[in-house]
Design a protein around this motif. Structure first.
Motif, PDB file in Angstrom:
ATOM      1  N   ALA A  19      61.024  75.947   2.401  1.00  0.00           N
ATOM      2  CA  ALA A  19      59.667  76.109   3.387  1.00  0.00           C
ATOM      3  C   ALA A  19      58.554  75.742   2.519  1.00  0.00           C
ATOM      4  O   ALA A  19      57.549  74.836   2.899  1.00  0.00           O
ATOM      5  N   ILE A  20      58.500  76.358   1.222  1.00  0.00           N
ATOM      6  CA  ILE A  20      57.412  76.146   0.491  1.00  0.00           C
ATOM      7  C   ILE A  20      57.475  74.627  -0.051  1.00  0.00           C
ATOM      8  O   ILE A  20      56.422  74.074  -0.177  1.00  0.00           O
ATOM      9  N   GLY A  21      58.522  74.169  -0.373  1.00  0.00           N
ATOM     10  CA  GLY A  21      58.375  72.832  -0.681  1.00  0.00           C
ATOM     11  C   GLY A  21      58.152  71.888   0.274  1.00  0.00           C
ATOM     12  O   GLY A  21      57.493  70.693   0.171  1.00  0.00           O
ATOM     13  N   PHE A  22      58.547  71.978   1.448  1.00  0.00           N
ATOM     14  CA  PHE A  22      58.081  71.001   2.624  1.00  0.00           C
ATOM     15  C   PHE A  22      56.522  71.175   3.013  1.00  0.00           C
ATOM     16  O   PHE A  22      55.880  70.329   3.466  1.00  0.00           O
ATOM     17  N   GLN A  23      56.245  72.350   3.085  1.00  0.00           N
ATOM     18  CA  GLN A  23      54.871  72.597   3.298  1.00  0.00           C
ATOM     19  C   GLN A  23      53.880  72.087   2.224  1.00  0.00           C
ATOM     20  O   GLN A  23      52.585  71.573   2.607  1.00  0.00           O
ATOM     21  N   ALA A  24      54.408  72.068   0.762  1.00  0.00           N
ATOM     22  CA  ALA A  24      53.575  71.660  -0.061  1.00  0.00           C
ATOM     23  C   ALA A  24      53.520  70.076   0.111  1.00  0.00           C
ATOM     24  O   ALA A  24      52.658  69.490  -0.066  1.00  0.00           O
ATOM     25  N   ASP A  25      54.771  69.549   0.449  1.00  0.00           N
ATOM     26  CA  ASP A  25      54.748  68.108   0.651  1.00  0.00           C
ATOM     27  C   ASP A  25      53.725  67.584   1.832  1.00  0.00           C
ATOM     28  O   ASP A  25      53.062  66.689   1.827  1.00  0.00           O
ATOM     29  N   ASP A  26      53.974  68.480   2.887  1.00  0.00           N
ATOM     30  CA  ASP A  26      53.012  68.242   4.273  1.00  0.00           C
ATOM     31  C   ASP A  26      51.431  68.325   3.599  1.00  0.00           C
ATOM     32  O   ASP A  26      50.762  67.518   4.270  1.00  0.00           O
ATOM     33  N   TYR A  27      51.076  69.382   2.720  1.00  0.00           N
ATOM     34  CA  TYR A  27      49.662  69.456   2.509  1.00  0.00           C
ATOM     35  C   TYR A  27      49.298  68.192   1.506  1.00  0.00           C
ATOM     36  O   TYR A  27      48.548  67.445   1.575  1.00  0.00           O
ATOM     37  N   ILE A  28      50.287  67.740   0.805  1.00  0.00           N
ATOM     38  CA  ILE A  28      50.064  66.719  -0.188  1.00  0.00           C
ATOM     39  C   ILE A  28      49.727  65.203   0.647  1.00  0.00           C
ATOM     40  O   ILE A  28      48.882  64.344   0.404  1.00  0.00           O
ATOM     41  N   ALA A  29      50.540  65.130   1.923  1.00  0.00           N
ATOM     42  CA  ALA A  29      50.436  64.112   2.576  1.00  0.00           C
ATOM     43  C   ALA A  29      49.508  64.125   3.690  1.00  0.00           C
ATOM     44  O   ALA A  29      48.817  63.380   4.492  1.00  0.00           O
ATOM     45  N   GLY A  30      48.624  65.197   3.657  1.00  0.00           N
ATOM     46  CA  GLY A  30      47.288  65.409   4.298  1.00  0.00           C
ATOM     47  C   GLY A  30      47.720  66.106   5.686  1.00  0.00           C
ATOM     48  O   GLY A  30      46.552  65.815   6.640  1.00  0.00           O
ATOM     49  N   LEU A  31      48.579  66.428   5.795  1.00  0.00           N
ATOM     50  CA  LEU A  31      49.065  67.135   7.237  1.00  0.00           C
ATOM     51  C   LEU A  31      48.666  68.731   7.529  1.00  0.00           C
ATOM     52  O   LEU A  31      48.774  69.172   8.757  1.00  0.00           O
ATOM     53  N   LEU A  32      48.620  69.494   6.261  1.00  0.00           N
ATOM     54  CA  LEU A  32      48.368  70.852   6.473  1.00  0.00           C
ATOM     55  C   LEU A  32      46.959  71.232   5.700  1.00  0.00           C
ATOM     56  O   LEU A  32      46.734  70.450   4.501  1.00  0.00           O
ATOM     57  N   THR A  33      46.336  71.934   6.185  1.00  0.00           N
ATOM     58  CA  THR A  33      45.099  72.262   5.603  1.00  0.00           C
ATOM     59  C   THR A  33      45.304  73.225   4.498  1.00  0.00           C
ATOM     60  O   THR A  33      46.481  73.841   4.204  1.00  0.00           O
ATOM     61  N   THR A  34      44.285  73.496   3.560  1.00  0.00           N
ATOM     62  CA  THR A  34      44.578  74.421   2.265  1.00  0.00           C
ATOM     63  C   THR A  34      44.854  75.848   2.615  1.00  0.00           C
ATOM     64  O   THR A  34      45.604  76.349   2.251  1.00  0.00           O
ATOM     65  N   SER A  35      44.020  76.460   3.838  1.00  0.00           N
ATOM     66  CA  SER A  35      44.389  77.572   4.171  1.00  0.00           C
ATOM     67  C   SER A  35      45.810  77.822   4.760  1.00  0.00           C
ATOM     68  O   SER A  35      46.594  78.810   4.501  1.00  0.00           O
ATOM     69  N   GLY A  36      46.324  76.816   5.521  1.00  0.00           N
ATOM     70  CA  GLY A  36      47.787  76.667   5.965  1.00  0.00           C
ATOM     71  C   GLY A  36      48.641  76.616   4.630  1.00  0.00           C
ATOM     72  O   GLY A  36      49.725  77.317   4.880  1.00  0.00           O
ATOM     73  N   LEU A  37      48.533  75.881   3.626  1.00  0.00           N
ATOM     74  CA  LEU A  37      49.214  75.979   2.476  1.00  0.00           C
ATOM     75  C   LEU A  37      49.346  77.261   2.061  1.00  0.00           C
ATOM     76  O   LEU A  37      50.315  77.590   1.555  1.00  0.00           O
ATOM     77  N   VAL A  38      48.135  77.893   1.566  1.00  0.00           N
ATOM     78  CA  VAL A  38      47.980  79.083   1.164  1.00  0.00           C
ATOM     79  C   VAL A  38      48.676  80.247   1.706  1.00  0.00           C
ATOM     80  O   VAL A  38      49.533  81.035   1.241  1.00  0.00           O
ATOM     81  N   MET A  39      48.665  80.296   3.166  1.00  0.00           N
ATOM     82  CA  MET A  39      49.274  81.344   3.857  1.00  0.00           C
ATOM     83  C   MET A  39      50.881  81.100   3.741  1.00  0.00           C
ATOM     84  O   MET A  39      51.421  82.048   3.592  1.00  0.00           O
ATOM     85  N   ALA A  40      51.207  79.816   3.711  1.00  0.00           N
ATOM     86  CA  ALA A  40      52.646  79.597   3.668  1.00  0.00           C
ATOM     87  C   ALA A  40      53.191  80.160   2.392  1.00  0.00           C
ATOM     88  O   ALA A  40      54.287  80.697   2.289  1.00  0.00           O
ATOM     89  N   VAL A  41      52.649  79.558   1.216  1.00  0.00           N
ATOM     90  CA  VAL A  41      52.975  79.719  -0.372  1.00  0.00           C
ATOM     91  C   VAL A  41      53.109  81.275  -0.544  1.00  0.00           C
ATOM     92  O   VAL A  41      54.056  81.585  -0.877  1.00  0.00           O
ATOM     93  N   VAL A  42      52.099  81.955   0.047  1.00  0.00           N
ATOM     94  CA  VAL A  42      52.032  83.479  -0.186  1.00  0.00           C
ATOM     95  C   VAL A  42      53.195  84.343   0.594  1.00  0.00           C
ATOM     96  O   VAL A  42      53.857  85.013   0.061  1.00  0.00           O
ATOM     97  N   SER A  43      53.202  83.853   1.800  1.00  0.00           N
ATOM     98  CA  SER A  43      54.128  84.630   2.392  1.00  0.00           C
ATOM     99  C   SER A  43      55.599  84.202   2.360  1.00  0.00           C
ATOM    100  O   SER A  43      56.517  85.136   2.126  1.00  0.00           O
ATOM    101  N   HIS A  44      55.879  83.089   2.219  1.00  0.00           N
ATOM    102  CA  HIS A  44      57.345  82.607   1.717  1.00  0.00           C
ATOM    103  C   HIS A  44      57.833  82.949   0.357  1.00  0.00           C
ATOM    104  O   HIS A  44      58.993  83.337  -0.006  1.00  0.00           O
ATOM    105  N   SER A  45      56.584  82.859  -0.649  1.00  0.00           N
ATOM    106  CA  SER A  45      56.987  83.476  -2.001  1.00  0.00           C
ATOM    107  C   SER A  45      57.194  84.656  -2.042  1.00  0.00           C
ATOM    108  O   SER A  45      58.225  85.187  -2.689  1.00  0.00           O
ATOM    109  N   LEU A  46      56.506  85.621  -1.362  1.00  0.00           N
ATOM    110  CA  LEU A  46      56.694  87.153  -1.495  1.00  0.00           C
ATOM    111  C   LEU A  46      58.232  87.453  -0.911  1.00  0.00           C
ATOM    112  O   LEU A  46      58.940  88.416  -1.324  1.00  0.00           O
ATOM    113  N   LEU A  47      58.427  86.729   0.270  1.00  0.00           N
ATOM    114  CA  LEU A  47      59.752  87.067   0.950  1.00  0.00           C
ATOM    115  C   LEU A  47      60.729  86.686   0.046  1.00  0.00           C
ATOM    116  O   LEU A  47      61.768  87.124  -0.224  1.00  0.00           O
TER     117      LEU A  47
END
Length: 127
Positions: free
Chosen positions: A84-112
């Motif tokens: 999930a972190i990898g694909f959401q980072a890729d979506d962010y790089i591709a311009g599909l995901l906002t910075t806040s969306g990426l941060v929320m995803a990375v924090v929650s997925h990383s902690l879990l």
């Protein structure tokens, strides 16, 4: 934190996220940078029932004393969250995901993922 408490937490977080995605997928619009059409809404709902199912699995595993099935649940969760972190980072790089969306995803997925890795290593030491 006890493993059973962590598994309950690991059930609640994806469970709530999954319910929101299934019942109110339009809420995800705030973290996407693309137009949200019917196809995107369907995929959001699909992701919702996937994460809700993962939460249910985690909840049902909360009392397992350390079986091979529990190890599989933990490894599966680590794979899920790392991907999930990898694909959401890729979506962010591709311009599909906002910075806040990426941060929320990375924090929650990383902690879990870190929590599951911690309890998996702890389980291996006990065996």
């Amino acid at each position: 934190m006890k493993r059973s408490h962590f598994l309950i937490l690991a059930a609640i977080v994806p469970g709530l996220f999954g319910l929101l995605n299934m019942l109110a997928p339009e809420g995800v619009r705030t973290i996407l940078t693309v137009d949200v059409n019917a196809a995107v809404m369907a995929v959001i709902r699909w992701y919702g029932f996937t994460t809700l199912s993962l939460g249910a699995i985690n909840f049902l595993a909360r009392s397992d004393p350390g079986s091979p099935a529990l190890r599989a649940v933990m490894i599966g969760n680590i794979v899920f969250h790392v991907l999930a972190i990898g694909f959401q980072a890729d979506d962010y790089i591709a311009g599909l995901l906002t910075t806040s969306g990426l941060v929320m995803a990375v924090v929650s997925h990383s902690l879990l993922a870190i929590g599951f890795a911690y309890f998996l290593l702890k389980l291996r030491r006990q065996q």
